[in-house]
Design a protein around this motif. Structure first.
Motif, PDB file in Angstrom:
ATOM      1  N   HIS A  92       0.827  -1.218   0.000  1.00 21.84           N
ATOM      2  CA  HIS A  92       0.000   0.000   0.000  1.00 21.84           C
ATOM      3  C   HIS A  92       0.865   1.273   0.000  1.00 21.84           C
ATOM      4  O   HIS A  92       1.946   1.265  -0.519  1.00 21.84           O
ATOM      5  CB  HIS A  92      -0.987  -0.047   1.167  1.00 21.84           C
ATOM      6  N   GLU A  97      -2.263   0.308   7.983  1.00 17.66           N
ATOM      7  CA  GLU A  97      -1.358  -0.753   7.525  1.00 17.66           C
ATOM      8  C   GLU A  97      -0.130  -0.187   6.820  1.00 17.66           C
ATOM      9  O   GLU A  97       0.992  -0.631   7.050  1.00 17.66           O
ATOM     10  CB  GLU A  97      -2.121  -1.700   6.588  1.00 17.66           C
ATOM     11  N   HIS A  99       2.704  -7.057   4.839  1.00 15.29           N
ATOM     12  CA  HIS A  99       1.337  -6.565   5.032  1.00 15.29           C
ATOM     13  C   HIS A  99       0.844  -6.815   6.447  1.00 15.29           C
ATOM     14  O   HIS A  99       1.446  -7.568   7.208  1.00 15.29           O
ATOM     15  CB  HIS A  99       0.386  -7.282   4.066  1.00 15.29           C
TER      16      HIS A  99
HETATM   17 ZN   LIG Z   1      -2.169  -5.297   2.664  1.00 18.67          ZN
END
Ligand SMILES: [Zn+2]
Length: 266
Positions: free
Chosen positions: A10, A24, A79
């Motif tokens: 991200h 996150e 992640h």
């Molecule tokens: Zn993720």
């Protein structure tokens, strides 16, 4: 030289999963930057490239294209999960089209063991999925889901710098084992390079022993370290290793005063 591509998921306009005041994209960037630092400080012949080093946007396609063009030896995507607030724990993935004899599966065994141990998260196991970054990468690829950000107890851990550091250390250890990275020898426990004072380097073992005893007579401690340079064996006389350059220079002066050629190795 081993090329490792670190991909904190991200970033920028895409926060990833959110919960308990955490995003996150921020958690995984912090972990990835720490993995880079541990590997660069602690291991020889390693090159790291990151999909992002700041809070910036990048498409999945750009990420895998960069790793492929660079010829990475291993792709690591980092992640955090989210589901319904109740689900919790650690899990990791390799591409669903791979069998357990694949390089990705073999590497993953090291990663899983190193990361999942001692991080206080429920272990959800080794999984496979058809994710873009696992499918479109031409090298072994790995994706970790380090806890559920919308779960209260997982998020509490994520907020702790010591826990994020543990996660980073687990990734670094796994990468080092998978790629058989060689530890730097002149590194202390804090991961800083040491300043070694070398009071002579000899191809003759006897000469090195003589030098050590000569130094001992002068009250200077030293020992012999064998190294191989371009296929030639050398007996190196080391007299001290310091995390502070000034201290190494003082030791160097002490030795030079006795008429011995010495130098600092860093
Ligand atoms: Zn993720």
């Amino acid at each position: 030289m081993k090329r490792i591509f670190l991909d904190p998921g991200h970033g920028g306009s895409d926060p990833g999963a959110v919960g308990h005041g955490l995003k996150e994209k921020d958690v995984v960037l912090d972990i990835a930057l720490q993995i880079r630092s541990i590997l660069e400080k602690g291991y020889e012949n390693v090159k790291i490239k990151m999909s992002r080093t700041t809070d910036s946007s990048k498409s999945l396609r750009q990420r895998t294209n960069e790793a492929n063009a660079w010829g990475a030896h291993y792709y690591i995507s980092i992640h955090c999960n989210a589901f319904n607030g109740k689900a919790n724990g650690y899990e990791d993935f390799i591409y669903s089209g791979l069998n357990d004899a694949s390089q990705s599966a073999k590497y993953r065994n090291f990663m899983h063991r190193e990361i999942a141990n001692g991080i206080a998260l429920n272990n959800r196991g080794k999984k496979k999925a058809n994710f873009h970054v696992l499918r479109e990468t031409r090298m072994p690829a790995f994706l970790s889901e380090n806890g559920f950000i919308d779960n209260h107890s997982d998020a509490t851990l994520m907020k702790q710098a010591t826990w994020r550091k543990k996660i980073a250390q687990g990734h670094a250890n796994g990468i080092a084992k998978a790629l058989q990275l060689k530890k730097k020898t002149n590194v202390n426990q804090k991961g800083d390079s040491l300043y070694k004072v070398i009071a002579g380097s000899f191809q003759s073992k006897k000469k090195a022993i003589d030098r050590v005893s000569f130094l001992k007579e002068l009250g200077i401690d030293a020992f012999i370290e064998t190294i191989t340079l371009s296929g030639v064996k050398w007996y190196r006389v080391q007299s001290g290793a310091f995390s502070n350059r000034k201290n190494a220079e003082d030791q160097l002066k002490r030795i030079e005063k006795k008429g011995i050629d010495a130098f600092i190795l860093h």
